[in-house]
Design a protein around this motif. Structure first.
Motif, short mmCIF file in Angstrom:
data_model
loop_
_atom_site.label_atom_id
_atom_site.label_comp_id
_atom_site.label_asym_id
_atom_site.label_seq_id
_atom_site.Cartn_x
_atom_site.Cartn_y
_atom_site.Cartn_z
N ARG A 133 0.80 4.22 -2.80
CA ARG A 133 0.60 5.63 -2.42
C ARG A 133 1.72 6.49 -3.02
N ARG A 181 0.83 -1.21 0.00
CA ARG A 181 0.00 0.00 0.00
C ARG A 181 0.87 1.25 0.00
N GLU A 182 1.98 1.23 0.73
CA GLU A 182 2.89 2.39 0.74
C GLU A 182 3.43 2.66 -0.66
N LEU A 219 -4.25 5.01 -5.90
CA LEU A 219 -4.88 5.49 -4.67
C LEU A 219 -5.88 4.48 -4.15
N ALA A 238 -4.17 1.70 -2.47
CA ALA A 238 -3.54 2.09 -1.21
C ALA A 238 -4.55 2.32 -0.08
#
Length: 913
Positions: free
Chosen positions: A342, A338-339, A358, A361
């Motif tokens: 992002r 997820r990081e 997005l 994330a």
């Protein structure tokens, strides 16, 4: 042929021969497509690279592209990358095509109405953009966004006459082209000798026991042969051969190559693995945001030196080993992934891809992001690709904090899935809608959608009677549009399942309560579907007051259905032709396929068999191509009926068998259509007992599930078959059933049904007065050509029994001429045999040359006669203009002509005969 600048992959002679033949065909001015399929590591990419080198060495322009998981839910993302280099050739295209392509590329063009308009525009662009041959190569085709896959599948089937070749490669599971019917090259494992040679070339001196183990476990997979030895002796190597799936071990082997890389390089590679379409600039920027330190090119250079990645000429990262990217993502874990998404969202330039990152994330409710995803879904629908709106809507629903908004998004996604012919997906979405619903209207919306699901998911709350009540409730709650939509579903249920008379009467009453104009096509369709006999007179009166042309193709299609149901075939033919033209102008291939199915049945009943055959053939082709299995059964039945009418019994039987598999668990009315088609064929073949057995149940009008509309078509064949059984009891039984059908239709029964009743009275009635009944039946001004020919044949047989051979001979001549004009070989043969027994010389077909044309050639010929150019014909039939020219080139010798002018004269003479 020039030698390719790179060596062919070892052990792949058969595969490279197929690729070479495809490229050789470009030299001859033709094109084609090939789908290369196989599992991970089998060597698809190596084969594509060899083909690119071969084509480049021959002077063929090459366009290459890879599918990307990051773009999978972004409509036309891959297509934009593919066609951008060709956009300089736009000025050679018609304005409508330019507008479509500009809209897809988001350059200010008008709204694209349908994915197939985009496909037609792409076909035109590819076939005119270059003076020389063109090879389009798409790797990782399984990762293409859905609309791009549809477009490329459409294009691939239409390249025979153009110097364009399309080469696609993808993994077998989930392959979007699996049903496209494309020529396929399935890459097999290497033969044992080739596998051993490859292993020895990459890992010489391997211990014999280890060598044997690798050869066994790799099973001819080239990637496995190169990678498995790198983990021999490691504790991750399973002690029992085969204890782990090969893909798992290959991923671990790929991961082993990453172990020596520094954290910064691994972070950069994780960013690249999370967005395979990103260029190196975006990858390095995302890495800097992820790690908080400046990142230079050296981070990727280390990975290149380690053999993990390559950098192509356009600055994109390409993993050398297919499973290295998945190994990186697996090792990272969900939080780190997820990081990375992002970080990528902060740097990628494409706003659609940014939104996808997005979304990936996000971990909790986010109304702003939910709204942006819903807006993306609306853009997808505006681009004519509603299917691509489903996933953004589902993600939007997941991020909505408000249960009511969440339900709205889910219901919208379910409706789109249903409209796209994907009931299984719609069912899964509806199962995710929370109960109880936020409010009653939302609940009714959900129940309406559940009612649209196929019969394999019955819902006790959405029977026909329950839907009538829901429509009234929606109207009372102030949502008239929802009331109309709910009752329309109930009417469709009536048509397909034909419930008891009380239920159908309740639906008619509910329709009259709706605030709709009496001439609204939706109102007329409800009445026609619910009560085709009882409302026949009312519908016909209303149709007589309709003002001019339908306002849009959808309304035209509904009105055509209504005309067909009440047996006004001439009106149905005209309005369906107009609706067909409108749908073609919008490029809506799937809708054209459905409408052409109805046109086929209409033209059969009208007696225009040439048009019916063209419609049936195109319907079957387009319905298959667009994946609309909800219409496939009907299209197969229409095609089987036409094949039988033209005497192609083998094809009719094949289509019939396929239809049976599809409709076995389908709607009652569709099964009745299949039964009617089989009964008609049995009657034509002279199998009287079989025909009466098949057709008789269609007249059990008091049995729920028996739609009288099927009896309309089966009345004359039933009468003829019953007459041929030689059993007076069967004859009177059949006549009584036909009389009952007419009585239920009332004094304003459709002319075609009244003509069928006259036919039955003449054929099945008592001997006394039979001649007068035949004269009455034959004297009808509205008698259709096929009905007249059948009646003449039946009358001739009666006359022969009475010994009146002179009049019988005249009737047989008229019957034979009628059947020949329509192209009905079986019954023309019957009439000719009767004439031969009377000493009459045989008569050949009136238009043998025309009968040698394929259905598509016949369509093209008629459009040439209408004055259309090749490009205009291509737009109508979803072909390239070169393909149209190729058809004409093959058609002229068949007809003994040499120009378009002669072709137009031939067609006009044919239609005037």
């Amino acid at each position: 042929m020039t030698t390719a600048p790179i060596s062919p992959p070892p052990g792949r002679t058969a595969e490279t021969d197929r690729l070479s033949a495809l490229i050789d065909h470009l030299d001859d001015g033709g094109g084609g497509a090939l789908l290369v399929r196989g599992g991970t590591g089998i060597g698809k990419t190596s084969l594509l690279a060899w083909a690119v080198g071969l084509a480049g060495g021959c002077g063929v322009r090459v366009l290459t592209m890879r599918g990307s998981d990051a773009e999978r839910d972004v409509p036309y993302a891959a297509l934009r990358r593919l066609v951008s280099p060709l956009m300089a050739g736009l000025d050679q295209l018609p304005p409508r095509t330019i507008g479509t392509l500009c809209a897809v590329l988001e350059r200010g063009g008008p709204t694209v109405p349908d994915v197939f308009a985009t496909a037609q525009a792409t076909l035109e662009l590819l076939t005119v953009a270059e003076d020389g041959p063109l090879l389009v190569v798409v790797d990782d085709a399984h990762a293409l966004d859905g609309p791009t896959a549809q477009v490329l599948g459409f294009v691939a089937r239409r390249l025979d006459a153009d110097p364009v070749a399309l080469l696609l490669a993808g993994r077998s599971p989930g392959e979007p082209f699996a049903l496209a019917g494309l020529p396929t090259l399935t890459v097999p494992p290497l033969r044992p000798a080739d596998a051993a040679a490859l292993l020895d070339a990459h890992h010489p001196g391997l211990h014999p026991a280890a060598r044997e183990a690798v050869l066994h476990d790799a099973a001819g997979n080239p990637l496995a042969l190169r990678e498995l030895p790198t983990v021999l002796g490691d504790d991750r190597w399973p002690p029992d051969p085969g204890a782990l799936p090969l893909d798992v071990r290959l991923e671990r082997a790929s991961a082993r190559r990453l172990d020596g890389l520094d954290p910064l390089t691994r972070a950069a590679l994780l960013a690249a693995a999370s967005d395979t379409r990103a260029d190196t600039g975006e990858v390095l920027l995302a890495t800097a945001r992820l790690t908080g330190v400046a990142v230079g090119d050296d981070a990727l250079a280390t990975a290149v030196a380690a053999g993990v990645i390559d950098l192509d000429a356009d600055g994109h990262v390409r993993f050398s080993h297919p499973l290295a990217a998945s190994a990186l993502r697996s090792q990272a874990g969900p939080t780190r992934r997820r990081e990375v998404h992002r970080a990528l969202a902060e740097v990628v330039g494409d706003p659609h891809v940014r939104l996808a990152h997005l979304s990936a994330a996000a971990v909790g409710p986010d109304d702003d992001l939910a709204d942006r995803l819903a807006e993306q879904a609306r853009r997808s629908r505006g681009l004519g690709v509603p299917d691509a709106a489903v996933m953004p809507l589902l993600r939007s629903a997941r991020l909505c904090a408000d249960p009511a908004r969440r339900a709205d998004r889910l219901l919208e996604a379910a409706e789109i899935a249903l409209d796209g012919g994907r009931p299984a997906l719609a069912g899964r979405v509806l199962d995710d809608v929370a109960e109880p619903a936020p409010d009653r209207l939302t609940e009714i919306r959900g129940l309406r959608l559940r009612a649209r699901l196929d019969g394999s998911r019955p819902d006790p709350r959405t029977g026909t009677a329950e839907l009538i009540g829901l429509a009234d409730e929606a109207r009372e709650l102030g949502d008239d549009a929802l009331a109309v939509a709910v009752l329309a579903v109930a009417a469709q249920r009536c048509w397909w399942s034909y419930p008891d008379e009380a239920t159908r009467a309740a639906l008619v009453a509910a329709a009259h309560r709706l605030p709709l104009d009496p001439l609204d096509p939706r109102m007329l369709a409800m009445l026609a579907q619910a009560a085709p006999l009882e409302c026949n007179a009312e519908i016909r009166r209303r149709l007589g007051r309709r003002p001019g042309a339908a306002p849009d193709p959808e309304s035209g299609a509904l009105l055509g259905l209504v005309d067909y149901v009440v047996a006004d075939y001439a009106a149905a033919s005209a309005v369906l032709a107009q609706a067909d033209a409108g749908l073609r102008a919008q490029g809506r291939l799937a809708s054209v396929g459905a409408l052409q199915t109805l046109r086929a049945f209409t033209e059969v009943d009208r007696g225009a068999w040439d048009t019916a055959a063209e419609s049936a053939a195109e319907a079957l082709r387009l319905v298959r191509e667009s994946g609309r299995e909800d219409w496939l059964g009907d299209a197969l039945i229409a095609a089987a009926l036409l094949a039988d009418l033209y005497g192609d019994t083998d094809r009719a039987a094949s289509l019939d068998a396929e239809a049976e598999e599809l409709v076995r668990d389908g709607h009652d009315t569709t099964r009745g259509m299949l039964r009617c088609s089989r009964g008609i064929r049995a009657a034509h073949r002279g199998h009287a007992q079989e025909a009466t057995t098949l057709l008789g149940p269609l007249f059990d009008l008091d049995v729920p599930g028996v739609n009288p509309r099927n009896a309309f078509c089966g009345a004359i064949p039933l009468a003829d078959a019953a007459a041929h059984t030689g059993d007076p009891g069967t004859a009177w039984w059949a006549l009584a059933r036909i009389r009952d059908l007419v009585a239920r239709a009332g004094p304003d029964a459709p002319p075609g049904l009244l003509a069928a009743a006259d036919h039955a009275e003449a054929v099945l009635g008592p001997e006394d007065g039979a001649d007068g009944r035949f004269v009455t039946a034959l004297g009808r001004a509205d008698l259709r050509p096929f009905d007249r020919a059948r009646l003449e044949l039946a009358h001739a047989r009666r006359l022969l029994r009475d010994g009146r051979t002179g009049r019988a001979r005249s009737a047989l001549r008229r019957a034979h001429a009628g059947f020949e004009a329509l192209g009905n070989g079986p019954l023309a043969t019957v009439a000719a045999a009767e004439l031969a027994r009377l000493g009459e010389p045989g008569v050949g077909p009136r238009h043998p040359a025309w009968q040698r044309l394929t259905t598509q050639e016949a369509q093209i010929a008629r459009l040439v006669a209408d004055g259309l150019t090749n490009r205009e014909i291509g737009g109508r039939l979803f072909l390239s203009h070169r393909t149209v020219g190729s058809h004409l080139y093959r058609m002229f010798p068949k007809l003994g002509i040499s120009s378009r002018v002669e072709l137009a004269r031939f067609v006009l003479g044919l239609d005037g005969a």
